[in-house]
Design a protein around this motif. Structure first.
Motif, PDB file in Angstrom:
ATOM      1  N   ARG A 258       0.829  -1.197   0.000  1.00 39.20           N
ATOM      2  CA  ARG A 258       0.000   0.000   0.000  1.00 39.20           C
ATOM      3  C   ARG A 258       0.869   1.255   0.000  1.00 39.20           C
ATOM      4  O   ARG A 258       0.638   2.195  -0.767  1.00 39.20           O
ATOM      5  CB  ARG A 258      -0.917   0.003   1.222  1.00 39.20           C
ATOM      6  CG  ARG A 258      -1.862   1.203   1.259  1.00 39.20           C
ATOM      7  CD  ARG A 258      -2.499   1.427   2.609  1.00 39.20           C
ATOM      8  NE  ARG A 258      -1.456   1.680   3.588  1.00 39.20           N
ATOM      9  CZ  ARG A 258      -1.402   1.131   4.798  1.00 39.20           C
ATOM     10  NH1 ARG A 258      -2.321   0.311   5.183  1.00 39.20           N
ATOM     11  NH2 ARG A 258      -0.409   1.420   5.621  1.00 39.20           N
ATOM     12  N   ASP A 259       1.906   1.274   0.838  1.00 39.14           N
ATOM     13  CA  ASP A 259       2.807   2.427   0.891  1.00 39.14           C
ATOM     14  C   ASP A 259       3.559   2.604  -0.421  1.00 39.14           C
ATOM     15  O   ASP A 259       3.731   3.731  -0.910  1.00 39.14           O
ATOM     16  CB  ASP A 259       3.799   2.275   2.053  1.00 39.14           C
ATOM     17  CG  ASP A 259       3.104   2.306   3.411  1.00 39.14           C
ATOM     18  OD1 ASP A 259       1.942   2.765   3.483  1.00 39.14           O
ATOM     19  OD2 ASP A 259       3.723   1.850   4.391  1.00 39.14           O
ATOM     20  N   ASP A 260       4.006   1.489  -1.020  1.00 40.09           N
ATOM     21  CA  ASP A 260       4.716   1.556  -2.299  1.00 40.09           C
ATOM     22  C   ASP A 260       3.817   2.103  -3.401  1.00 40.09           C
ATOM     23  O   ASP A 260       4.249   2.925  -4.225  1.00 40.09           O
ATOM     24  CB  ASP A 260       5.243   0.170  -2.692  1.00 40.09           C
ATOM     25  CG  ASP A 260       6.393  -0.299  -1.807  1.00 40.09           C
ATOM     26  OD1 ASP A 260       6.960   0.538  -1.052  1.00 40.09           O
ATOM     27  OD2 ASP A 260       6.725  -1.502  -1.863  1.00 40.09           O
ATOM     28  N   VAL A 261       2.555   1.664  -3.422  1.00 41.77           N
ATOM     29  CA  VAL A 261       1.613   2.148  -4.433  1.00 41.77           C
ATOM     30  C   VAL A 261       1.351   3.643  -4.233  1.00 41.77           C
ATOM     31  O   VAL A 261       1.279   4.410  -5.203  1.00 41.77           O
ATOM     32  CB  VAL A 261       0.300   1.331  -4.403  1.00 41.77           C
ATOM     33  CG1 VAL A 261      -0.796   1.997  -5.222  1.00 41.77           C
ATOM     34  CG2 VAL A 261       0.549  -0.080  -4.905  1.00 41.77           C
ATOM     35  N   ALA A 262       1.227   4.078  -2.993  1.00 43.48           N
ATOM     36  CA  ALA A 262       1.009   5.501  -2.718  1.00 43.48           C
ATOM     37  C   ALA A 262       2.203   6.330  -3.187  1.00 43.48           C
ATOM     38  O   ALA A 262       2.025   7.406  -3.789  1.00 43.48           O
ATOM     39  CB  ALA A 262       0.756   5.719  -1.227  1.00 43.48           C
ATOM     40  N   ARG A 263       3.429   5.844  -2.937  1.00 39.32           N
ATOM     41  CA  ARG A 263       4.626   6.567  -3.397  1.00 39.32           C
ATOM     42  C   ARG A 263       4.695   6.597  -4.919  1.00 39.32           C
ATOM     43  O   ARG A 263       5.020   7.619  -5.519  1.00 39.32           O
ATOM     44  CB  ARG A 263       5.892   5.917  -2.824  1.00 39.32           C
ATOM     45  CG  ARG A 263       6.190   6.324  -1.389  1.00 39.32           C
ATOM     46  CD  ARG A 263       7.581   5.904  -0.949  1.00 39.32           C
ATOM     47  NE  ARG A 263       7.785   4.464  -0.971  1.00 39.32           N
ATOM     48  CZ  ARG A 263       7.444   3.637   0.014  1.00 39.32           C
ATOM     49  NH1 ARG A 263       6.888   4.117   1.099  1.00 39.32           N
ATOM     50  NH2 ARG A 263       7.676   2.350  -0.091  1.00 39.32           N
ATOM     51  N   LEU A 264       4.355   5.482  -5.560  1.00 39.89           N
ATOM     52  CA  LEU A 264       4.356   5.426  -7.024  1.00 39.89           C
ATOM     53  C   LEU A 264       3.337   6.403  -7.597  1.00 39.89           C
ATOM     54  O   LEU A 264       3.618   7.097  -8.578  1.00 39.89           O
ATOM     55  CB  LEU A 264       4.072   4.002  -7.501  1.00 39.89           C
ATOM     56  CG  LEU A 264       4.014   3.793  -9.010  1.00 39.89           C
ATOM     57  CD1 LEU A 264       5.355   4.140  -9.658  1.00 39.89           C
ATOM     58  CD2 LEU A 264       3.605   2.371  -9.331  1.00 39.89           C
ATOM     59  N   ASP A 265       2.150   6.464  -6.979  1.00 39.58           N
ATOM     60  CA  ASP A 265       1.115   7.378  -7.434  1.00 39.58           C
ATOM     61  C   ASP A 265       1.600   8.831  -7.342  1.00 39.58           C
ATOM     62  O   ASP A 265       1.417   9.622  -8.287  1.00 39.58           O
ATOM     63  CB  ASP A 265      -0.158   7.181  -6.596  1.00 39.58           C
ATOM     64  CG  ASP A 265      -1.312   8.034  -7.098  1.00 39.58           C
ATOM     65  OD1 ASP A 265      -1.523   8.092  -8.331  1.00 39.58           O
ATOM     66  OD2 ASP A 265      -1.996   8.643  -6.250  1.00 39.58           O
ATOM     67  N   LYS A 266       2.225   9.188  -6.240  1.00 39.67           N
ATOM     68  CA  LYS A 266       2.749  10.558  -6.095  1.00 39.67           C
ATOM     69  C   LYS A 266       3.835  10.838  -7.121  1.00 39.67           C
ATOM     70  O   LYS A 266       3.890  11.922  -7.710  1.00 39.67           O
ATOM     71  CB  LYS A 266       3.303  10.769  -4.682  1.00 39.67           C
ATOM     72  CG  LYS A 266       2.230  10.929  -3.640  1.00 39.67           C
ATOM     73  CD  LYS A 266       2.825  11.222  -2.287  1.00 39.67           C
ATOM     74  CE  LYS A 266       1.723  11.363  -1.264  1.00 39.67           C
ATOM     75  NZ  LYS A 266       2.229  11.689   0.059  1.00 39.67           N
ATOM     76  N   ARG A 267       4.687   9.867  -7.345  1.00 37.26           N
ATOM     77  CA  ARG A 267       5.763  10.044  -8.332  1.00 37.26           C
ATOM     78  C   ARG A 267       5.184  10.238  -9.728  1.00 37.26           C
ATOM     79  O   ARG A 267       5.652  11.101 -10.487  1.00 37.26           O
ATOM     80  CB  ARG A 267       6.687   8.822  -8.296  1.00 37.26           C
ATOM     81  CG  ARG A 267       7.817   8.875  -9.250  1.00 37.26           C
ATOM     82  CD  ARG A 267       8.854   9.865  -8.789  1.00 37.26           C
ATOM     83  NE  ARG A 267       9.971   9.810  -9.728  1.00 37.26           N
ATOM     84  CZ  ARG A 267      10.661  10.833 -10.103  1.00 37.26           C
ATOM     85  NH1 ARG A 267      10.406  12.022  -9.593  1.00 37.26           N
ATOM     86  NH2 ARG A 267      11.642  10.715 -10.956  1.00 37.26           N
TER      87      ARG A 267
END
Length: 187
Positions: A169-178
């Motif tokens: 979940r955290d990785d997906v959130a970081r990817l989305d922001k990127r």
């Protein structure tokens, strides 16, 4: 109404329980089970009657009590919740805990005496005490599903899985922001 009839049916076969319950004649108790609850008064005959006044004591038996009761009666007692007059609640709880259900007698009304006795005998042969059959089967199925068939996860596996889900979940959130930052730069 249903609860009082059910309990009185069980008490009808247990003179000692009705005598002990009769000591609390005129007292009012609320019994709360997972699917049914009612406020009952105790009669001089040691039976329950429906009552619509506030209870002097409340005895709560949650679903966790019945699950624990199948495996460990001592652990089940810790799940009981007593409110109000502790002596009354404990006394009623003691009476209810001591009631023994005569399965053969109940079955005989449906299928006759001979068939009822044979069914109870068969249940005893298959799994010990008739009341223990379900709990033994459930315990063995749970162990099998957890240990042999790997259908149920153990505590560590569940904790590991939850940790991996949190990381994803955290990785997906970081990817989305990127991705949003890249889209802003290209626009």
């Amino acid at each position: 109404m249903i609860l009082s009839r059910l309990l009185n049916r069980l008490l009808a076969h247990d003179a000692a329980a009705t005598a002990e319950l009769g000591r609390y004649a005129g007292r009012t108790v609320r019994l709360v089970f997972p699917v049914i609850s009612d406020t009952l008064t105790i009669t001089a005959e040691g039976r329950f009657a429906d009552h619509d006044q506030p209870a002097e004591a409340t005895l709560r038996l949650p679903l966790a009590f019945f699950i624990a009761f199948m495996f460990d009666r001592t652990a089940a007692q810790q799940r009981l919740a007593l409110e109000g007059d502790a002596e009354l609640a404990a006394g009623v709880g003691r009476v209810l805990g001591g009631i023994r259900w005569d399965l053969a007698d109940e079955l005989s009304q449906l299928v006759g005496d001979v068939a009822a006795n044979r069914l109870v005998w068969l249940a005893g042969k298959v799994g010990g005490v008739p009341g223990a059959i379900g709990s033994r089967m459930a315990l063995h199925l749970i162990e099998y599903w957890r240990d042999e068939a790997s259908l149920l996860a153990d505590k560590d596996a569940v904790a590991r899985f939850c940790g991996e889900v949190d990381t994803l979940r955290d990785d997906v959130a970081r990817l989305d922001k990127r991705l949003q930052q890249l889209l802003k730069k290209s626009a």
